[in-house]
Design a protein around this motif. Sequence first.
Motif, mmCIF file in Angstrom:
data_model
loop_
_atom_site.group_PDB
_atom_site.id
_atom_site.type_symbol
_atom_site.label_atom_id
_atom_site.label_comp_id
_atom_site.label_asym_id
_atom_site.label_seq_id
_atom_site.Cartn_x
_atom_site.Cartn_y
_atom_site.Cartn_z
ATOM 1 N N PRO A 233 0.803 -1.234 0.000
ATOM 2 C CA PRO A 233 0.000 0.000 0.000
ATOM 3 C C PRO A 233 0.830 1.275 0.000
ATOM 4 N N LEU A 234 2.019 1.222 0.644
ATOM 5 C CA LEU A 234 2.848 2.418 0.756
ATOM 6 C C LEU A 234 4.012 2.424 -0.229
ATOM 7 N N GLU A 235 3.900 1.641 -1.289
ATOM 8 C CA GLU A 235 4.889 1.752 -2.359
ATOM 9 C C GLU A 235 4.579 3.004 -3.179
ATOM 10 N N ARG A 236 5.604 3.727 -3.528
ATOM 11 C CA ARG A 236 5.424 4.914 -4.362
ATOM 12 C C ARG A 236 5.127 4.519 -5.800
ATOM 13 N N VAL A 237 4.205 5.259 -6.410
ATOM 14 C CA VAL A 237 3.911 5.087 -7.827
ATOM 15 C C VAL A 237 3.911 6.467 -8.475
ATOM 16 N N VAL A 238 4.240 6.501 -9.747
ATOM 17 C CA VAL A 238 4.202 7.751 -10.500
ATOM 18 C C VAL A 238 2.884 7.788 -11.256
ATOM 19 N N ARG A 239 2.041 8.744 -10.879
ATOM 20 C CA ARG A 239 0.725 8.856 -11.528
ATOM 21 C C ARG A 239 0.784 9.913 -12.623
ATOM 22 N N VAL A 240 0.364 9.509 -13.816
ATOM 23 C CA VAL A 240 0.158 10.438 -14.916
ATOM 24 C C VAL A 240 -1.254 10.196 -15.413
ATOM 25 N N GLY A 241 -2.150 11.131 -15.158
ATOM 26 C CA GLY A 241 -3.551 10.913 -15.487
ATOM 27 C C GLY A 241 -4.101 9.753 -14.690
ATOM 28 N N ASP A 242 -4.642 8.744 -15.390
ATOM 29 C CA ASP A 242 -5.206 7.583 -14.698
ATOM 30 C C ASP A 242 -4.295 6.362 -14.813
ATOM 31 N N ARG A 243 -3.006 6.598 -15.034
ATOM 32 C CA ARG A 243 -2.037 5.515 -15.091
ATOM 33 C C ARG A 243 -1.026 5.651 -13.962
ATOM 34 N N ALA A 244 -0.525 4.508 -13.491
ATOM 35 C CA ALA A 244 0.437 4.518 -12.396
ATOM 36 C C ALA A 244 1.579 3.558 -12.693
ATOM 37 N N TRP A 245 2.810 4.053 -12.574
ATOM 38 C CA TRP A 245 4.020 3.255 -12.751
ATOM 39 C C TRP A 245 4.665 3.025 -11.386
ATOM 40 N N PRO A 246 4.838 1.788 -10.927
ATOM 41 C CA PRO A 246 5.510 1.542 -9.646
ATOM 42 C C PRO A 246 6.944 2.067 -9.664
ATOM 43 N N LEU A 247 7.332 2.727 -8.582
ATOM 44 C CA LEU A 247 8.678 3.279 -8.515
ATOM 45 C C LEU A 247 9.726 2.176 -8.523
ATOM 46 N N THR A 248 9.388 1.009 -7.997
ATOM 47 C CA THR A 248 10.354 -0.098 -8.021
ATOM 48 C C THR A 248 10.718 -0.465 -9.455
ATOM 49 N N ARG A 249 9.744 -0.438 -10.352
ATOM 50 C CA ARG A 249 10.028 -0.730 -11.761
ATOM 51 C C ARG A 249 10.905 0.362 -12.369
ATOM 52 N N LEU A 250 10.571 1.621 -12.093
ATOM 53 C CA LEU A 250 11.324 2.728 -12.669
ATOM 54 C C LEU A 250 12.757 2.753 -12.150
ATOM 55 N N ARG A 251 12.908 2.427 -10.876
ATOM 56 C CA ARG A 251 14.251 2.387 -10.316
ATOM 57 C C ARG A 251 15.069 1.270 -10.967
ATOM 58 N N ARG A 252 14.426 0.156 -11.231
ATOM 59 C CA ARG A 252 15.115 -0.974 -11.833
ATOM 60 C C ARG A 252 15.490 -0.703 -13.290
ATOM 61 N N GLU A 253 14.576 -0.078 -14.038
ATOM 62 C CA GLU A 253 14.799 0.116 -15.477
ATOM 63 C C GLU A 253 15.472 1.451 -15.800
ATOM 64 N N GLY A 254 15.386 2.405 -14.886
ATOM 65 C CA GLY A 254 16.039 3.695 -15.103
ATOM 66 C C GLY A 254 15.230 4.656 -15.932
ATOM 67 N N GLN A 255 14.653 4.186 -17.014
ATOM 68 C CA GLN A 255 13.827 5.026 -17.875
ATOM 69 C C GLN A 255 12.804 4.163 -18.596
ATOM 70 N N VAL A 256 11.581 4.688 -18.684
ATOM 71 C CA VAL A 256 10.495 3.984 -19.356
ATOM 72 C C VAL A 256 9.810 4.964 -20.297
ATOM 73 N N ALA A 257 9.581 4.546 -21.527
ATOM 74 C CA ALA A 257 8.855 5.358 -22.501
ATOM 75 C C ALA A 257 7.601 4.592 -22.908
ATOM 76 N N GLU A 258 6.463 5.034 -22.414
ATOM 77 C CA GLU A 258 5.184 4.361 -22.652
ATOM 78 C C GLU A 258 4.051 5.368 -22.593
ATOM 79 N N ALA A 259 2.955 5.042 -23.246
ATOM 80 C CA ALA A 259 1.710 5.812 -23.147
ATOM 81 C C ALA A 259 1.937 7.304 -23.409
ATOM 82 N N GLY A 260 2.880 7.613 -24.309
ATOM 83 C CA GLY A 260 3.098 8.998 -24.714
ATOM 84 C C GLY A 260 3.983 9.808 -23.797
ATOM 85 N N VAL A 261 4.573 9.175 -22.767
ATOM 86 C CA VAL A 261 5.452 9.915 -21.853
ATOM 87 C C VAL A 261 6.746 9.134 -21.658
ATOM 88 N N THR A 262 7.779 9.870 -21.260
ATOM 89 C CA THR A 262 9.045 9.258 -20.869
ATOM 90 C C THR A 262 9.282 9.582 -19.402
#
Length: 320
Positions: A233-262
Amino acid sequence: MRSLISALLLVCAAAASANPDLWRGEWPRTDFTMTSVQDWSQIRSGGPPRDGIPALSDPRFVGVSVNTGLAAVEPVISVELPGARPRAYPIRYLIWHEIVNDRIGNQPVAITYCPLCNSALVFDRRTAHGVLGFGVTGKLRHSDMVMYDRETESWWQQATGEAIVGRLTGTRLRALPAWMESWAQFRQRNPDGLVMAEPDYSRDYGRNPYRGYDTSRQPFLYDGAPPPHGLHPLERVVRVGDRAWPLTRLRREGQVAEAGVTISWRSGQASALDAGRIAKGRDVGSIRVTDAAGQDVVHDVMFAFAFHAFWPDGIWMTGR
């Protein structure tokens, strides 16, 4: 049996405290007949009374070269509007005040931070009903701060920027691009920038009054459904509109380009909700979100439970 009785008493107490008739004495100007809230039990007292957490207005600023006592890793909310000097609002102040009513150039803005949801959003205070100034009700909904405007005393949900109770119900504030990063990152990028000066309040600025909160088992005063996909429940996520990217994924991959955003992750920012002193918090990193043209995109780095509560049909970008 005793624990069951205690639980029932708590439920009854919560239901009683959710009756808007009990709030009219404190809020005589608020029109409780106008609301988008279907279940009043969602709104609870967070402890402090109205303005018990004092919002700030028209803060002072100093240049980034001035010694403010900020540690390099301390988080700030960065606002870089066209035609204005970049400004940094340290979380060490917002964790105690939650709202800063400011004006950048000719643009009135509200800098907001809800520690219980880790939600940091900047809003344009101009509406069809005029320029509004905001304070803290002391109420929570899904553990998120409920703000109020001083002009009509309507109540606003901080995480969504929408008025949920009162004459302005249904009105939405326009969110502006802003992000949380470390003080060192802001200062390096903006040698001519400004940083908010320490407020004239008796507070132990730099101390975290929510020590260990973002590694606790459950959010404070939240009894809604947990997030899906096994997310804490207390994991950070990056919300853009109605989408959420888990911070654990972003930290692991470094950069993600999806759904029109980087979305890019960079180390160096301390969690404000971890250690007793903010500067000692573990490294959670900083996020930047840009569109195809490289322009900053409105986003929020919030806890997973809060995204699920306010966007129950939202899209989870887990990469699975």
